[in-house]
Scaffold this motif. Structure first.
Motif, PDB file in Angstrom:
ATOM      1  N   GLY A  40       0.842  -1.202   0.000  1.00  0.00           N
ATOM      2  CA  GLY A  40       0.000   0.000   0.000  1.00  0.00           C
ATOM      3  C   GLY A  40       0.869   1.240   0.000  1.00  0.00           C
ATOM      4  N   ILE A  41       0.251   2.399  -0.294  1.00  0.00           N
ATOM      5  CA  ILE A  41       0.959   3.673  -0.405  1.00  0.00           C
ATOM      6  C   ILE A  41       0.345   4.664   0.575  1.00  0.00           C
ATOM      7  CG2 ILE A  41       1.536   5.594  -1.942  1.00  0.00           C
ATOM      8  CD1 ILE A  41       1.420   3.675  -4.269  1.00  0.00           C
ATOM      9  N   ASP A  42       1.213   5.340   1.331  1.00  0.00           N
ATOM     10  CA  ASP A  42       0.801   6.380   2.271  1.00  0.00           C
ATOM     11  C   ASP A  42       1.201   7.730   1.677  1.00  0.00           C
ATOM     12  OD1 ASP A  42       0.053   7.946   4.350  1.00  0.00           O
ATOM     13  OD2 ASP A  42       1.395   7.059   5.843  1.00  0.00           O
ATOM     14  N   GLU A  43       0.275   8.388   0.966  1.00  0.00           N
ATOM     15  CA  GLU A  43       0.600   9.636   0.291  1.00  0.00           C
ATOM     16  C   GLU A  43       0.872  10.771   1.277  1.00  0.00           C
ATOM     17  OE1 GLU A  43      -2.564  10.516  -2.336  1.00  0.00           O
ATOM     18  OE2 GLU A  43      -2.224   8.775  -3.659  1.00  0.00           O
ATOM     19  N   LYS A  44       0.282  10.711   2.455  1.00  0.00           N
ATOM     20  CA  LYS A  44       0.477  11.781   3.423  1.00  0.00           C
ATOM     21  C   LYS A  44       1.903  11.823   3.931  1.00  0.00           C
ATOM     22  CE  LYS A  44      -1.430  13.599   7.746  1.00  0.00           C
ATOM     23  NZ  LYS A  44      -2.420  13.395   8.835  1.00  0.00           N
ATOM     24  N   ASN A  45       2.495  10.651   4.181  1.00  0.00           N
ATOM     25  CA  ASN A  45       3.860  10.571   4.712  1.00  0.00           C
ATOM     26  C   ASN A  45       4.892  10.277   3.630  1.00  0.00           C
ATOM     27  OD1 ASN A  45       2.978  10.974   7.381  1.00  0.00           O
ATOM     28  ND2 ASN A  45       2.431   8.802   7.558  1.00  0.00           N
ATOM     29  N   PHE A  46       4.463  10.236   2.336  1.00  0.00           N
ATOM     30  CA  PHE A  46       5.373   9.971   1.231  1.00  0.00           C
ATOM     31  C   PHE A  46       6.148   8.665   1.431  1.00  0.00           C
ATOM     32  CE2 PHE A  46       4.910  14.579   1.600  1.00  0.00           C
ATOM     33  CZ  PHE A  46       4.426  14.903   0.342  1.00  0.00           C
ATOM     34  N   SER A  47       5.435   7.630   1.832  1.00  0.00           N
ATOM     35  CA  SER A  47       6.050   6.328   2.059  1.00  0.00           C
ATOM     36  C   SER A  47       5.097   5.234   1.594  1.00  0.00           C
ATOM     37  CB  SER A  47       6.407   6.139   3.541  1.00  0.00           C
ATOM     38  OG  SER A  47       5.236   6.162   4.336  1.00  0.00           O
ATOM     39  N   ALA A  48       5.602   4.007   1.623  1.00  0.00           N
ATOM     40  CA  ALA A  48       4.801   2.860   1.198  1.00  0.00           C
ATOM     41  C   ALA A  48       5.065   1.700   2.150  1.00  0.00           C
ATOM     42  CB  ALA A  48       5.135   2.459  -0.234  1.00  0.00           C
ATOM     43  N   THR A  49       4.079   0.802   2.260  1.00  0.00           N
ATOM     44  CA  THR A  49       4.197  -0.388   3.082  1.00  0.00           C
ATOM     45  C   THR A  49       4.635  -1.554   2.192  1.00  0.00           C
ATOM     46  OG1 THR A  49       2.452   0.408   4.550  1.00  0.00           O
ATOM     47  CG2 THR A  49       3.019  -1.935   4.672  1.00  0.00           C
ATOM     48  N   LEU A  50       5.756  -2.178   2.563  1.00  0.00           N
ATOM     49  CA  LEU A  50       6.324  -3.269   1.784  1.00  0.00           C
ATOM     50  C   LEU A  50       6.388  -4.527   2.630  1.00  0.00           C
ATOM     51  CD1 LEU A  50       9.350  -1.414   0.126  1.00  0.00           C
ATOM     52  CD2 LEU A  50       7.015  -1.565  -0.712  1.00  0.00           C
ATOM     53  N   THR A  51       6.251  -5.672   1.973  1.00  0.00           N
ATOM     54  CA  THR A  51       6.456  -6.973   2.608  1.00  0.00           C
ATOM     55  C   THR A  51       7.733  -7.572   2.052  1.00  0.00           C
ATOM     56  OG1 THR A  51       4.068  -7.316   2.844  1.00  0.00           O
ATOM     57  CG2 THR A  51       5.487  -9.262   3.003  1.00  0.00           C
ATOM     58  N   LEU A  52       8.706  -7.783   2.922  1.00  0.00           N
ATOM     59  CA  LEU A  52      10.001  -8.300   2.480  1.00  0.00           C
ATOM     60  C   LEU A  52       9.821  -9.691   1.896  1.00  0.00           C
ATOM     61  CD1 LEU A  52      12.282  -7.152   5.451  1.00  0.00           C
ATOM     62  CD2 LEU A  52      11.673  -5.926   3.364  1.00  0.00           C
ATOM     63  N   ASP A  53      10.453  -9.916   0.744  1.00  0.00           N
ATOM     64  CA  ASP A  53      10.305 -11.187   0.028  1.00  0.00           C
ATOM     65  C   ASP A  53      11.617 -11.948  -0.077  1.00  0.00           C
ATOM     66  OD1 ASP A  53       8.700 -13.069  -1.221  1.00  0.00           O
ATOM     67  OD2 ASP A  53       9.170 -12.328  -3.222  1.00  0.00           O
ATOM     68  N   SER A  54      12.670 -11.440   0.583  1.00  0.00           N
ATOM     69  CA  SER A  54      13.960 -12.126   0.571  1.00  0.00           C
ATOM     70  C   SER A  54      14.724 -11.723   1.825  1.00  0.00           C
ATOM     71  CB  SER A  54      14.754 -11.772  -0.695  1.00  0.00           C
ATOM     72  OG  SER A  54      15.043 -10.383  -0.722  1.00  0.00           O
ATOM     73  N   GLY A  55      15.821 -12.423   2.078  1.00  0.00           N
ATOM     74  CA  GLY A  55      16.632 -12.104   3.242  1.00  0.00           C
ATOM     75  C   GLY A  55      16.200 -12.854   4.492  1.00  0.00           C
ATOM     76  N   LYS A  56      16.837 -12.537   5.598  1.00  0.00           N
ATOM     77  CA  LYS A  56      16.573 -13.213   6.856  1.00  0.00           C
ATOM     78  C   LYS A  56      15.208 -12.854   7.438  1.00  0.00           C
ATOM     79  CE  LYS A  56      21.490 -13.397   8.090  1.00  0.00           C
ATOM     80  NZ  LYS A  56      22.510 -13.038   9.098  1.00  0.00           N
ATOM     81  N   GLU A  57      14.719 -11.638   7.151  1.00  0.00           N
ATOM     82  CA  GLU A  57      13.450 -11.185   7.726  1.00  0.00           C
ATOM     83  C   GLU A  57      12.325 -11.278   6.693  1.00  0.00           C
ATOM     84  OE1 GLU A  57      13.928  -7.374   9.439  1.00  0.00           O
ATOM     85  OE2 GLU A  57      15.640  -7.926  10.673  1.00  0.00           O
ATOM     86  N   LYS A  58      12.304 -12.325   5.920  1.00  0.00           N
ATOM     87  CA  LYS A  58      11.300 -12.518   4.883  1.00  0.00           C
ATOM     88  C   LYS A  58       9.902 -12.573   5.517  1.00  0.00           C
ATOM     89  CE  LYS A  58      10.041 -15.547   1.047  1.00  0.00           C
ATOM     90  NZ  LYS A  58      10.386 -16.774   0.282  1.00  0.00           N
ATOM     91  N   GLY A  59       8.956 -11.852   4.922  1.00  0.00           N
ATOM     92  CA  GLY A  59       7.596 -11.787   5.431  1.00  0.00           C
ATOM     93  C   GLY A  59       7.327 -10.609   6.348  1.00  0.00           C
TER      94      GLY A  59
END
Length: 392
Positions: A359-378
């Motif tokens: 999702g995208i947070d236009e007010k804070n100029f950021s987005a919510t991401l779900t990590l798909d690789s690495g040690k903290e996947k998910g």
């Protein structure tokens, strides 16, 4: 000696008079001849050479006017850039210096009728910054030389890097001072008589005890970094348990829950600052060309980064036309895809990690991401717009 001789008084007087500036109304731009008075200009206009020049100009008058206009514009801008640089100056001052050259192109032979019209035209075309004041029009030359622009960008990048280094150094020194003030390790030794060493230290808020080969004197105990006399005591275990309890109480009193939270946040920010860099280009990401120097053909066009050179430059391939360009990272920006698409994190603690846009947070100029690789996947994280881009 005749009147037309080179060393005659008449010829010498004529040369002396011709050195000074004459009135512009008595100058013929087509013949490039300056007359001293109205009678001389009238005789020149009736001459055969002047009539031939007028016949040539009448065949294509726009050609001659464009030529004179280009000459006037180029000479004026050259004088402005060389004499005044990028300083703000009155346009009449520049024009007076320009017409001090006898061989200059006069404005009455160009497409501009007045100096004000020429100044406004310079502002519309983007050659100079112009502004009108009660004292008149002022101009400021805009230096568009690629070498100058590259040097300015390099200086800005170096200045930013120096500021980042100074901030990191200041924070590191402040952290060291705070640690030295709050986390001081008391250490007391009792020895010299062959009976051994007794040391009490605190490391990470956990008391530790180190004993030597001998036994500590029963009449000494060490509490909170200072030695106190006791009335008696025969066992070492009682003294050690008492010291451990004393240090635990002193540590609990030393830091409150709020101070521990503040310290944790400072360590987290410091960790994030250490992993952030001023370069972010990565291969196989989609970027958008934002520079206007390449024209409308490439402006706001999307491209794929095929190769990264020297961390700050990249070879990109335009998606629409397939053209390859070498651009600086300041000439491109990241691309935010639709929710559900894959992206690559380019900066911060999760650098080089692939993720899915939720999702995208236009007010804070950021987005919510779900990590798909690495040690903290998910794991779900909030990342700023400029720190991630669409995967090709």
């Amino acid at each position: 000696m005749g009147k037309a001789d080179f060393l005659s008084p008449k010829a010498i007087a004529n040369r002396i008079k011709s050195k000074g500036l004459q009135k512009l109304r008595w100058y013929c731009q087509m013949c490039q001849k300056q007359c001293r008075d109205e009678n001389g200009f009238k005789c020149h206009c009736m001459s055969e050479s002047h009539q031939r020049q007028l016949l040539l100009a009448s065949e294509d008058p726009n050609k001659f006017m464009d030529y004179f206009s280009d000459e006037f514009k180029s000479d004026f801008l050259e004088l402005l850039s060389r004499r005044f640089g990028t300083k703000r100056v009155h346009n009449n001052i520049v024009y007076n210096e320009y017409i001090s050259d006898r061989e200059h192109v006069h404005m009455n032979s160009t497409q501009w009728e007045t100096l004000t019209d020429f100044t406004k035209w310079l502002g519309r075309e983007g050659f100079c910054k112009v502004d009108e004041t009660p004292k008149g029009w002022y101009v400021q030359y805009i230096d568009r030389d690629p070498e100058t622009i590259r040097r300015q960008e390099e200086q800005a990048r170096k200045k930013k890097q120096d500021l980042d280094d100074e901030e990191r150094s200041a924070k590191f020194i402040e952290e060291q001072v705070r640690r030295g003030r709050d986390g001081k390790e008391p250490e007391v030794s009792a020895g010299g008589d062959g009976r051994g060493v007794f040391t009490v230290c605190t490391t990470f808020n956990t008391p530790c005890v180190r004993l030597g080969k001998g036994k500590t004197p029963p009449d000494k105990t060490f509490n909170a970094g200072k030695m106190e006399e006791t009335s008696g005591g025969d066992t070492e275990e009682g003294d050690l348990s008492q010291d451990r309890q004393t240090y635990s109480r002193s540590d609990k009193k030393k830091k409150s829950a709020l101070e521990e939270i503040i310290e944790m946040e400072e360590r987290k920010k410091k960790k994030q600052q250490q992993v952030r860099t001023d370069y972010w280009l990565q291969p196989n990401i989609v970027v958008k060309v934002v520079t206007k120097r390449l024209g409308d053909r490439y402006h706001k066009k999307k491209a794929v980064v095929t190769e990264v050179r020297d961390k700050y430059a990249a070879v990109v391939k335009i998606i629409d036309s397939g053209d390859k360009l070498k651009l600086d990272q300041n000439h491109v920006e990241t691309v935010i895809p639709a929710p559900g698409k894959r992206v690559l994190i380019l900066n911060g603690p999760y650098r080089d990690t692939e993720a899915v846009l939720e999702g995208i947070d236009e007010k804070n100029f950021s987005a919510t991401l779900t990590l798909d690789s690495g040690k903290e996947k998910g794991k779900r994280v909030d990342i700023a717009y400029e720190d991630f881009s669409k995967l090709a």
